[in-house]
Structure formats: structure tokens, C-alpha cells
Design an enzyme around this catalytic site. Structure first.
Site, PDB file in Angstrom:
ATOM      1  N   SER A  14       0.827  -1.008  -0.063  1.00  0.00           N
ATOM      2  CA  SER A  14       0.196   0.147  -0.055  1.00  0.00           C
ATOM      3  C   SER A  14       0.676   0.937  -0.002  1.00  0.00           C
ATOM      4  CB  SER A  14      -0.758  -0.179   1.351  1.00  0.00           C
ATOM      5  OG  SER A  14      -0.086  -0.280   2.192  1.00  0.00           O
ATOM      6  N   SER A  15       1.801   1.154   0.306  1.00  0.00           N
ATOM      7  CA  SER A  15       2.966   1.963   0.253  1.00  0.00           C
ATOM      8  C   SER A  15       5.169   1.597   0.068  1.00  0.00           C
ATOM      9  CB  SER A  15       2.523   3.286   1.365  1.00  0.00           C
ATOM     10  OG  SER A  15       3.293   2.640   2.740  1.00  0.00           O
ATOM     11  N   ARG A  17       8.346   3.528   1.130  1.00  0.00           N
ATOM     12  CA  ARG A  17       9.322   4.440   1.762  1.00  0.00           C
ATOM     13  C   ARG A  17      10.943   4.281   1.168  1.00  0.00           C
ATOM     14  NH1 ARG A  17       7.631   3.022   6.622  1.00  0.00           N
ATOM     15  NH2 ARG A  17       8.898   1.213   6.380  1.00  0.00           N
ATOM     16  N   HIS A 236      12.744 -10.227   0.710  1.00  0.00           N
ATOM     17  CA  HIS A 236      10.773 -10.488   0.472  1.00  0.00           C
ATOM     18  C   HIS A 236      10.712  -9.158   2.115  1.00  0.00           C
ATOM     19  CE1 HIS A 236       7.763 -12.992   2.299  1.00  0.00           C
ATOM     20  NE2 HIS A 236       7.062 -12.316   1.735  1.00  0.00           N
ATOM     21  N   ASP A 237       9.849  -9.066   2.573  1.00  0.00           N
ATOM     22  CA  ASP A 237       9.802  -7.937   3.760  1.00  0.00           C
ATOM     23  C   ASP A 237       9.808  -8.362   4.999  1.00  0.00           C
ATOM     24  OD1 ASP A 237       7.348  -8.782   3.487  1.00  0.00           O
ATOM     25  OD2 ASP A 237       6.440  -6.468   2.295  1.00  0.00           O
ATOM     26  N   THR A 238       8.824  -9.242   5.380  1.00  0.00           N
ATOM     27  CA  THR A 238       8.407 -10.539   6.183  1.00  0.00           C
ATOM     28  C   THR A 238       9.866 -10.962   6.227  1.00  0.00           C
ATOM     29  OG1 THR A 238       6.788 -11.156   5.448  1.00  0.00           O
ATOM     30  CG2 THR A 238       7.346 -12.201   7.482  1.00  0.00           C
TER      31      THR A 238
END
Length: 489
Positions: A14-15, A17, A236-238
Site C-alpha cells: 500500500s505504500s 518509503r 522479502h519484507d517479512t
């Protein structure tokens, strides 16, 4: 060198940074500063839900240029994103079409074909990955069967973070932690599985062998002409979030809380038993050869959709109203696949309650209460499942990510799970991204060393379980699979 400056590009569903980290190696202090924030949302293109990949790249470059324009000498850059989605390239390295989102319905009915044609146990034996209808294996099958003309143009397929690294450096890379989310990597060889890949119709030549976090992909040349190394982080962000989770010991579980909630534990071995398969446990790759044994939970996506549909902008006020309501009047299974991307989330939640002969939430606060209570009870159910799998109970749960700022949900989680909850850090994915960069720069020894830095620099909030709470009394009654179609069904 006393100070290091690393840039983390952290893209969520969703966003996004661009964050600047400053690390003092002498005092082992680590600070973060947001440089640029931007929106990431789905768009309809030729009937598909797609990502605006060019806009995302533009914002990434803008954020990097902002850092350079401050006169800061960047030591390295790392990129992490959500999993399973990919970008197609032709022989010239140019993009073929727009990347389709995992929330698109093109994979409807694809996974059942694989279960019949390959076999559920065989897929799990090879990959060790949970069955989700939007995994890359099913996306690629949908692509090759539904769009053969587009498929004929493809020479390479890059997962999202690898694509952005390629755009910055001109070098292709397939990072291991994210590659494992595809359900196409063989759990024994850490390479693409020939049988699973052949079933998709994709060519193995589209992919290179997955590389583990910590290698330098190539250089980005900044506007001032400096060559800045782009590091393959745990992309992978997790995987990045888990690296930054200050897990106390082997009895600590983690919950990465955001659009998705991912609950699990670290292990030096994968769990691919019949029991793990029955529970739909996944064994995703982590840093330093560790496995992230976990389960996916739909998470705060349900709340995000309600906020958007109802045009709610003051979340703290909504949470305060929600806290005043009685617990467990409305319960749903957040992992019912009806909630993946409904036209109207509020109506879908109401329908789920109505179909199970419960009161129907009407107000915004009632909808939020339904979501929070249901998530907390599902967390408890899955934590129990994970404890049974490994044969040992957990004594502590670490909640990281944006969702850890929700004090009400944290307390409900502690009450339902019956164990102490430690909340923080919020910027876990960004921090884990930075951690791998600092290891690559030889500033830190390993993940455990980095977690000590995180613990020393970021305060955690403790939540003690209340065994007499209303939600604690509902744990035994909660039946998370009472809705008809689980994500894995």
C-alpha cells in the site's frame, strides 16, 4: 570509518518509503530518517489488477536523489518488497506488460489443477511452502495459459525487488528469501525445482540461481557520479522484519503485523511433515540459512479496506471507540478467501456474520471490533498450531511492523495467546534491510549481533496477558475454519 550511511527502499503493498540509516560503529547506535514516502496502489489495466511499476521506480529514484542532494555519501542501498509478484522482461531487458498483482482473480481455479496434476504432498515435499492461491507458481500457470502471445515475448522473470535492483544497476539477481515465496524453489537444493517450474509453462531460462542475502548486485551511479553498491538484502519484507525482531531465545515467536500478519518462529531446519502440510505451514527462506516457519494471516488488510471505503482518517479515535465495545460479539475467519479483494469489505464482513447466525456489525467501531477480535483469536489458534508442530510451547511473542502500534490489538493478542507480548520495532522491515547491508559492509558479524543493536536502540512495549479477559474465555470456542473457503482451500 565511524559512521555508515545506508539507504533502505521498503515497498509494501500500500505504500513505499526510502529511509536513511546512520550507524555509529564506535557506539553501536543506529538511527533512521524517512527521506521519501509514496503511495502504492492497484490500477486496472486491460482487465487485470496491476502495479504502476514505472511510478514506483520514479519515486525510488527521487528518494535516492534526495539523499544525494543533501551531500550525504551513501555506503550502500538495499531493496525489500512484498513477495510472489514479478516483472517480465524481453531479450533486450525491456519490460513486457505491467506486473499483475497477486490480488487479481486470474489465478482462480489454478491451484486445484496443481493439486490434481502434481499432487499436494509432492508439491509440499519439493517446496515446503504453504498453499496460497496467489503463489507465483499459480500466477505463472495463469500467465502461460491465458496470455500465450505475451508469454512468447518473455526472456526473463524478476521478482519485484530484483527488478528494481536491476533498474538501478543493470544487473539481474534472484534473491533467495523472496524466491522461496514463489513455491517454485526446491527446499533441498535451494534452486528452482524443474518439475514445479515445468508445470507452470514458464522456461527455466527465465530465472537465474537464487542467491543468498549479502552479495553486492551491482552499482547505482548517483547524480554526483559516485558508484554506490546495491546489496541483495533479505528482499522479502517479512524476511527483513524477522531479522530485526529482537527474539530473546528459541521460545520466542514473532508476528510481523501489517497488511498481512505473518506468525512464526525461526528454525535451523524446515518442517515438512504430514502434520505441517495439514496445518499449511510454510518454510520460507531466511538469512544465514535459517528458515522462517510461519503461517500467513490476512492481517490489517481488512481494516485498511474498511478505512478506505468508509473514508475514515482518524484511526486513534476509531480504536478508542472500538475499545469501549464488548468483545467477541462478531467473529469471522480473517483467512477466508472471500476477504482477499472483495468489492465491498464492509458488506463482505457483514455477510460472513449473517451466514453464521451472528449479530451483524453496523457501525465503523463494530466492524473494527470484529476485525480485531477475530485476528487475535486466529493468532492464538495459529500460535497453538505452531507450538504443537515443534513440540514446545512459546513463552513470548514479538510483534513488529506497523501493526505493533495498535495497543488494543496487541493487548487482545496477549490475552488470547496467553503469553507476554513485546511490541516493536515499528520499522522492522527497514531495519532488517539495513542490518544485512551493515553485515555486507563488515560492520556487524551476524544477525544475532544486529539484534543486539536493535534491542539497544529501540524501546519495546510489553503487554501482559489477562486470563480473565472476555477474549481469553472465547479462545476454546473459536472455530477459525467455520467459513467455507480458507486461503489454502
Amino acid at each position: 570509518m565511524t559512521f555508515r550511511h545506508c539507504v533502505a527502499v521498503d515497498l509494501g503493498a500500500s505504500s513505499g518509503r526510502v529511509m536513511l540509516a546512520r550507524y555509529d560503529s564506535k557506539h553501536r547506535t543506529l538511527t533512521l530518517r524517512e527521506i521519501h514516502r509514496f503511495v502504492n496502489c492497484l490500477q486496472k489495466t486491460d482487465g487485470f489488477d496491476t502495479w504502476d511499476i514505472d511510478s514506483l521506480e520514479k519515486d525510488i529514484r527521487l528518494g535516492l536523489k534526495k539523499v544525494c542532494n543533501e551531500g550525504i555519501l551513501i555506503d550502500s542501498i538495499g531493496i525489500d518488497t512484498w513477495g510472489v509478484d514479478y516483472v517480465l522482461l524481453d531479450k533486450q531487458g525491456q519490460r513486457v506488460g505491467l506486473p499483475v498483482s497477486y490480488r487479481d482473480n486470474r489465478t482462480t481455479g489454478i491451484m486445484p489443477q496443481a493439486l490434481v496434476q502434481i499432487g499436494k504432498s509432492e508439491i509440499y515435499r519439493r517446496s515446503g511452502i504453504q498453499f496460497l492461491p496467489f503463489n507465483t507458481i499459480y500466477q505463472l500457470r495463469a500467465l502461460t495459459k491465458q496470455q500465450p502471445e505475451l508469454t512468447a515475448q518473455v526472456a526473463h522473470a524478476l521478482l519485484m525487488p530484483d527488478y528494481f535492483s536491476y533498474r538501478l544497476t543493470g544487473e539481474m539477481n534472484w534473491e533467495y528469501t523472496n524466491a522461496t515465496t514463489t513455491q517454485l524453489v526446491n527446499i533441498n537444493t535451494d534452486d528452482w525445482d524443474d518439475t514445479l517450474l515445468a508445470w507452470t509453462g514458464a522456461k527455466k531460462s527465465w530465472f537465474g540461481r537464487p542467491s543468498h542475502p549479502g552479495n553486492v548486485i551491482g552499482d547505482w551511479i548517483c547524480p554526483q557520479g559516485n558508484r554506490i553498491p546495491v546489496v541483495a538484502v533479505a528482499s522479502h519484507d517479512t524476511a527483513s522484519a524477522v531479522i530485526a525482531s529482537p527474539l530473546a531465545n528459541k521460545h520466542s515467536a514473532y508476528l510481523s503485523s501489517g497488511t498481512w500478519s505473518l506468525m512464526g518462529f525461526e528454525s535451523k531446519k524446515p518442517y515438512t511433515t504430514d502434520e505441517a502440510l495439514a496445518a499449511n505451514i510454510t518454510n520460507e527462506g531466511g538469512a544465514e540459512g535459517r528458515y522462517r516457519v510461519l503461517k500467513n494471516i490476512m492481517g490489517l488488510w481488512l481494516l485498511q479496506r474498511v478505512l478506505k471505503e468508509r473514508r475514515i482518517t482518524d484511526l486513534p479515535v476509531l480504536i478508542a471507540q472500538t475499545e469501549a465495545l464488548p468483545a467477541c460479539r462478531f467473529l469471522i475467519n480473517p483467512n477466508d478467501d472471500r476477504f482477499i479483494n472483495p468489492d465491498d469489505m464492509r458488506a463482505e464482513i457483514q455477510a460472513a456474520c449473517r451466514e453464521t447466525d451472528q449479530p451483524v456489525p453496523v457501525s465503523d467501531a463494530e466492524l473494527a471490533r470484529c476485525i480485531f477480535d477475530s485476528l487475535a483469536l486466529l493468532y492464538a489458534d495459529i500460535l497453538h498450531e505452531l507450538a504443537n508442530l515443534r513440540g514446545e510451547k512459546f513463552t513470548q511473542l514479538h510483534i513488529v511492523g506497523g501493526g505493533c502500534q495498535n495497543a488494543l490489538l496487541n493487548q487482545l493478542c496477549a490475552n488470547a495467546c496467553g503469553i507476554r507480548v513485546m511490541a516493536g520495532p515499528v520499522e522492522a522491515s527497514t531495519l532488517g534491510n539495513i542490518g544485512i547491508q551493515l553485515m555486507t559492509l563488515d560492520e556487524l558479524n551476524n544477525v544475532d549481533d544486529f539484534r543486539q543493536v536493535v534491542s539497544a536502540n529501540y524501546d519495546l512495549t510489553t503487554y501482559i496477558p489477562n486470563p480473565d479477559s472476555e477474549i481469553a474465555r472465547h479462545v476454546a470456542q473459536f472455530q477459525p475454519k467455520r467459513q467455507t473457503k480458507e486461503l489454502c482451500a
